[in-house]
Design an enzyme around this catalytic site. Structure first.
Site, PDB file in Angstrom:
ATOM      1  N   SER A  83       5.274  12.681  -3.364  1.00  0.00           N
ATOM      2  CA  SER A  83       3.824  12.778  -3.572  1.00  0.00           C
ATOM      3  C   SER A  83       3.185  13.477  -2.385  1.00  0.00           C
ATOM      4  O   SER A  83       3.534  13.210  -1.232  1.00  0.00           O
ATOM      5  CB  SER A  83       3.268  11.369  -3.754  1.00  0.00           C
ATOM      6  OG  SER A  83       1.859  11.402  -3.805  1.00  0.00           O
TER       7      SER A  83
ATOM      8  N   ASP B  86       2.102  14.739   2.549  1.00  0.00           N
ATOM      9  CA  ASP B  86       1.046  15.617   3.087  1.00  0.00           C
ATOM     10  C   ASP B  86       0.511  15.106   4.426  1.00  0.00           C
ATOM     11  O   ASP B  86       0.088  15.895   5.268  1.00  0.00           O
ATOM     12  CB  ASP B  86      -0.126  15.708   2.083  1.00  0.00           C
ATOM     13  CG  ASP B  86      -0.642  14.332   1.682  1.00  0.00           C
ATOM     14  OD1 ASP B  86       0.187  13.498   1.258  1.00  0.00           O
ATOM     15  OD2 ASP B  86      -1.856  14.080   1.798  1.00  0.00           O
TER      16      ASP B  86
ATOM     17  N   ARG C  66      -9.795  -3.135   6.148  1.00  0.00           N
ATOM     18  CA  ARG C  66      -9.275  -3.200   7.522  1.00  0.00           C
ATOM     19  C   ARG C  66      -8.457  -1.950   7.846  1.00  0.00           C
ATOM     20  O   ARG C  66      -7.732  -1.439   6.984  1.00  0.00           O
ATOM     21  CB  ARG C  66      -8.346  -4.420   7.682  1.00  0.00           C
ATOM     22  CG  ARG C  66      -9.051  -5.738   7.660  1.00  0.00           C
ATOM     23  CD  ARG C  66      -8.063  -6.882   7.789  1.00  0.00           C
ATOM     24  NE  ARG C  66      -7.227  -7.034   6.606  1.00  0.00           N
ATOM     25  CZ  ARG C  66      -6.238  -7.912   6.497  1.00  0.00           C
ATOM     26  NH1 ARG C  66      -5.929  -8.693   7.510  1.00  0.00           N
ATOM     27  NH2 ARG C  66      -5.547  -8.019   5.380  1.00  0.00           N
ATOM     28  N   PRO C  67      -8.520  -1.470   9.135  1.00  0.00           N
ATOM     29  CA  PRO C  67      -7.651  -0.346   9.489  1.00  0.00           C
ATOM     30  C   PRO C  67      -6.188  -0.783   9.376  1.00  0.00           C
ATOM     31  O   PRO C  67      -5.835  -1.882   9.799  1.00  0.00           O
ATOM     32  CB  PRO C  67      -8.000  -0.036  10.947  1.00  0.00           C
ATOM     33  CG  PRO C  67      -8.941  -1.077  11.397  1.00  0.00           C
ATOM     34  CD  PRO C  67      -9.355  -1.930  10.238  1.00  0.00           C
ATOM     35  N   ARG C  68      -5.350   0.058   8.781  1.00  0.00           N
ATOM     36  CA  ARG C  68      -3.925  -0.281   8.690  1.00  0.00           C
ATOM     37  C   ARG C  68      -3.224   0.156   9.969  1.00  0.00           C
ATOM     38  O   ARG C  68      -3.544   1.218  10.511  1.00  0.00           O
ATOM     39  CB  ARG C  68      -3.295   0.414   7.479  1.00  0.00           C
ATOM     40  CG  ARG C  68      -3.846  -0.083   6.155  1.00  0.00           C
ATOM     41  CD  ARG C  68      -3.299   0.733   4.977  1.00  0.00           C
ATOM     42  NE  ARG C  68      -3.875   0.291   3.712  1.00  0.00           N
ATOM     43  CZ  ARG C  68      -4.079   1.103   2.672  1.00  0.00           C
ATOM     44  NH1 ARG C  68      -3.767   2.382   2.726  1.00  0.00           N
ATOM     45  NH2 ARG C  68      -4.597   0.613   1.557  1.00  0.00           N
TER      46      ARG C  68
ATOM     47  N   LYS D 255       1.759   2.291  -5.066  1.00  0.00           N
ATOM     48  CA  LYS D 255       2.363   1.800  -6.315  1.00  0.00           C
ATOM     49  C   LYS D 255       1.437   2.076  -7.500  1.00  0.00           C
ATOM     50  O   LYS D 255       1.883   2.457  -8.570  1.00  0.00           O
ATOM     51  CB  LYS D 255       2.610   0.279  -6.214  1.00  0.00           C
ATOM     52  CG  LYS D 255       3.543  -0.100  -5.086  1.00  0.00           C
ATOM     53  CD  LYS D 255       3.646  -1.597  -4.894  1.00  0.00           C
ATOM     54  CE  LYS D 255       2.392  -2.246  -4.355  1.00  0.00           C
ATOM     55  NZ  LYS D 255       2.038  -1.904  -2.972  1.00  0.00           N
TER      56      LYS D 255
ATOM     57  N   ASP E 250       0.811  -1.224   0.000  1.00  0.00           N
ATOM     58  CA  ASP E 250       0.000   0.000   0.000  1.00  0.00           C
ATOM     59  C   ASP E 250       0.846   1.276   0.000  1.00  0.00           C
ATOM     60  O   ASP E 250       0.452   2.301   0.560  1.00  0.00           O
ATOM     61  CB  ASP E 250      -0.963   0.010   1.211  1.00  0.00           C
ATOM     62  CG  ASP E 250      -1.855  -1.213   1.223  1.00  0.00           C
ATOM     63  OD1 ASP E 250      -2.234  -1.669   0.123  1.00  0.00           O
ATOM     64  OD2 ASP E 250      -2.171  -1.703   2.313  1.00  0.00           O
TER      65      ASP E 250
ATOM     66  N   GLY F   9      -0.428  13.967  -2.313  1.00  0.00           N
ATOM     67  CA  GLY F   9      -1.868  13.725  -2.377  1.00  0.00           C
ATOM     68  C   GLY F   9      -2.156  12.645  -3.391  1.00  0.00           C
ATOM     69  O   GLY F   9      -1.276  12.270  -4.174  1.00  0.00           O
TER      70      GLY F   9
ATOM     71  N   GLN G 296       1.949  -5.907  -3.347  1.00  0.00           N
ATOM     72  CA  GLN G 296       2.425  -6.024  -1.958  1.00  0.00           C
ATOM     73  C   GLN G 296       3.711  -5.188  -1.800  1.00  0.00           C
ATOM     74  O   GLN G 296       3.905  -4.247  -2.554  1.00  0.00           O
ATOM     75  CB  GLN G 296       2.676  -7.489  -1.562  1.00  0.00           C
ATOM     76  CG  GLN G 296       1.412  -8.334  -1.428  1.00  0.00           C
ATOM     77  CD  GLN G 296       0.816  -8.804  -2.735  1.00  0.00           C
ATOM     78  OE1 GLN G 296       1.472  -9.463  -3.523  1.00  0.00           O
ATOM     79  NE2 GLN G 296      -0.431  -8.488  -2.977  1.00  0.00           N
TER      80      GLN G 296
ATOM     81  N   GLY H  41      -4.583  -4.331  -3.808  1.00  0.00           N
ATOM     82  CA  GLY H  41      -5.599  -3.310  -4.061  1.00  0.00           C
ATOM     83  C   GLY H  41      -4.863  -2.034  -4.412  1.00  0.00           C
ATOM     84  O   GLY H  41      -4.247  -1.420  -3.547  1.00  0.00           O
ATOM     85  N   HIS H  42      -4.855  -1.698  -5.685  1.00  0.00           N
ATOM     86  CA  HIS H  42      -4.109  -0.519  -6.137  1.00  0.00           C
ATOM     87  C   HIS H  42      -5.099   0.576  -6.518  1.00  0.00           C
ATOM     88  O   HIS H  42      -5.960   0.366  -7.375  1.00  0.00           O
ATOM     89  CB  HIS H  42      -3.212  -0.885  -7.324  1.00  0.00           C
ATOM     90  CG  HIS H  42      -2.130  -1.866  -6.966  1.00  0.00           C
ATOM     91  ND1 HIS H  42      -1.191  -2.311  -7.846  1.00  0.00           N
ATOM     92  CD2 HIS H  42      -1.842  -2.466  -5.780  1.00  0.00           C
ATOM     93  CE1 HIS H  42      -0.373  -3.160  -7.230  1.00  0.00           C
ATOM     94  NE2 HIS H  42      -0.759  -3.269  -5.976  1.00  0.00           N
TER      95      HIS H  42
ATOM     96  N   THR I  70      -7.513  -1.169   0.880  1.00  0.00           N
ATOM     97  CA  THR I  70      -8.249  -1.033  -0.380  1.00  0.00           C
ATOM     98  C   THR I  70      -9.027  -2.315  -0.683  1.00  0.00           C
ATOM     99  O   THR I  70     -10.121  -2.272  -1.236  1.00  0.00           O
ATOM    100  CB  THR I  70      -7.249  -0.782  -1.540  1.00  0.00           C
ATOM    101  OG1 THR I  70      -6.403   0.293  -1.159  1.00  0.00           O
ATOM    102  CG2 THR I  70      -7.932  -0.431  -2.835  1.00  0.00           C
TER     103      THR I  70
END
Ligand code: GDP
Ligand code: IMO
Ligand code: MG
Length: 433
Positions: free
Chosen positions: A415, A335, A305-307, A16, A13, A417, A226, A40-41, A301
């Site tokens: 990055s 940010d 689940r909360p990371r 990518k 996460d 945002g 991953q 999940g991208h 994504t």
């Protein structure tokens, strides 16, 4: 030489998908080479958000070929839904996507096995995505109970299903006792042969396709799934995924020899996150971690689940940068840290009273390390509208320089945002092969 790779340097996460989408226009082919629907991208383009699981993030750029290679495991109903969702959002998916006939297929029994075996030997749950990934890769290596995408289009598909379902019913009854509802080979065959027909137009020999492309000098972008710390061989085993998710997996999964790979761009967040179980030395299970989670919207994504959130771990990222053969870094989510009065970076570990910058090979050692932190002043300015690195607040630049120094590679992308526009390139390293 045509290949560039985008590889996650933490526990996944790292954004990518955003980066691959952004770089795609410089390439002719985008390649997914490992993982499956556990990935999940997210790609944000203006007011549209796309969530991709198997389909390469190049799909949003119409001129590009998207290739899913033998190292990926494919869940037919999930990829069909993904294609349907992209089509309904106006994205064309047709001759611009090729799926390997050698890619292994996730079946319902894999998902059941995943639910039953989601516990590491030490007793802590691995916290998998429950997408059947580990069991599918296990059957691939075991061979006897494996079915590949190309096998679904062959006359013996039905007898293969019957043979496997017989064994899987015994196995699942053994694992779960009386709770197991017997799998029905006939129903599974009927359902999956329907999927096979829908997928048929996309299926082909991606290995031959990519070797031809490499020899013709075509520019290829390899999209990691991953992150390197989840690599089956070099990650925080057993709290890992079941493929080589670091840079070492590119050739094995895609069939493209290393000699064609010219550049590796390592992606990391300005802090750390992890979903699921396993040690996480810099985790902030406290209001700071909660603040990062809320500002960064750190929820999975794929699973929602909360990371788990924590400080940047330069020991871990230096290790994965070396492992993945990284040339330069992309530091994402700068940010998110803007709202903290000060920020910390883990520069070394204390392991049983000894200072070390080596990333331990065993999770029991990783669990015992005490992170040694350096504290830097925060920047306390909203950076989401900044478009040039020179315009970043001085303390943010100081932070990035320190990350680069500790990890040992230049920061070439920053990055601020989710949107394409919220990205700055230092422009020193040519990313095209
Ligand atoms: P991937 O699996 O590596 O592609 O990453 P995910 O898509 O799972 O998670 C990254 C999340 O961060 C997504 O929701 C992105 O839209 C978002 N994102 C990407 N870059 C930035 C950034 O610089 N700042 C913030 N706040 N969010 C970002
Ligand atoms: P992307 O590509 C974050 C994690 C799971 C679990 C472990 C094993 O979006 O970065 P698995 O289902 O693969 O057997 O789960 O790996 N995991 C991920 N974490 N991002 C991912 O993918 C992940 N894919 C798997 O949470 O801890
Ligand atoms: Mg993700």
């Amino acid at each position: 030489m045509p290949g560039t790779c985008v590889i996650g340097l933490q526990w996944g996460d790292e954004a990518k998908g955003k980066l691959v989408d952004l770089l795609t226009s410089r390439f002719e082919i985008v390649v997914r080479y490992q993982g499956g629907a556990n990935a999940g991208h997210t790609v944000v383009v203006g007011d549209k958000t796309y969530k991709l699981h198997h389909v390469p993030s190049g799909i949003l750029t119409p001129t590009v070929m998207n290739v899913v290679t033998p190292g990926v495991v494919i869940n037919p109903p999930t990829i069909l839904k993904e294609i349907e969702s992209l089509t309904s959002q106006g994205v064309a998916v047709g001759k611009n996507m090729l799926l390997s006939d050698r890619a292994h297929v996730v079946f319902p029994w894999h998902i059941e096995e995943d639910k039953l075996l989601n516990v590491a030997p030490a007793g802590e749950s691995i916290g998998t995505t429950l997408r059947g990934i580990g069991p599918c890769y296990r059957d691939k290596v075991g061979r006897a109970h494996a079915i590949r995408l190309g096998d679904m289009l062959r006359p013996d598909f039905k007898s293969r299903i019957e043979h496997i379902v017989l064994a899987k019913n015994r196995l699942l009854t053994g694992l779960s006792g009386a709770d197991h509802v017997a799998l029905d080979a006939g129903a599974i065959f009927a359902e999956y042969s329907g999927y096979a027909e829908k997928l048929r137009p996309f299926v082909g020999d991606t290995t031959a396709y990519l070797l031809d492309a490499a020899e013709a000098g075509k520019r290829m972008l390899f999209e990691g799934a991953q992150g390197s710390l989840l690599d089956i061989d070099h990650g925080t085993f057993p709290y890992v995924t079941s493929s080589n998710s670091s840079g070492v997996g590119v050739s094995g999964g895609s069939g493209v020899p290393g000699k064609w790979i010219q550049k590796v761009l390592g992606v990391c967040k300005a802090y750390s996150t992890r979903v699921g179980g396993g040690p996480f030395p810099t985790e902030q299970d406290n209001p700071t971690g909660e603040k990062i989670r809320q500002i960064g919207r750190e929820y999975g994504t794929t699973t929602g689940r909360p990371r788990r959130c924590g400080w940047f771990d330069a020991v871990a990222v230096r290790y994965t940068t070396r492992l993945s053969g990284v040339d330069c870094l992309a530091v994402m989510m700068m940010d998110v840290l803007s709202h903290l009065p000060e920020v910390q970076i883990c520069t070394a570990y204390d392991l049983d009273g000894q200072r070390t910058t080596r990333f331990p090979s065993h999770v029991d050692d990783l669990r015992r390390v005490q992170p040694i932190y350096e504290t830097l002043p925060g920047w306390n300015i909203d950076v989401t509208g900044i478009r040039e690195l020179a315009a970043m607040p001085e303390n943010a630049r100081r932070y990035l320089n320190r990350v680069s120094e500790l990890v040992g590679k230049p920061v070439e992308v920053v990055s601020v945002g989710p949107d394409r526009a919220q990205t700055m390139f230092a422009g020193k390293v040519g990313l095209v092969g």
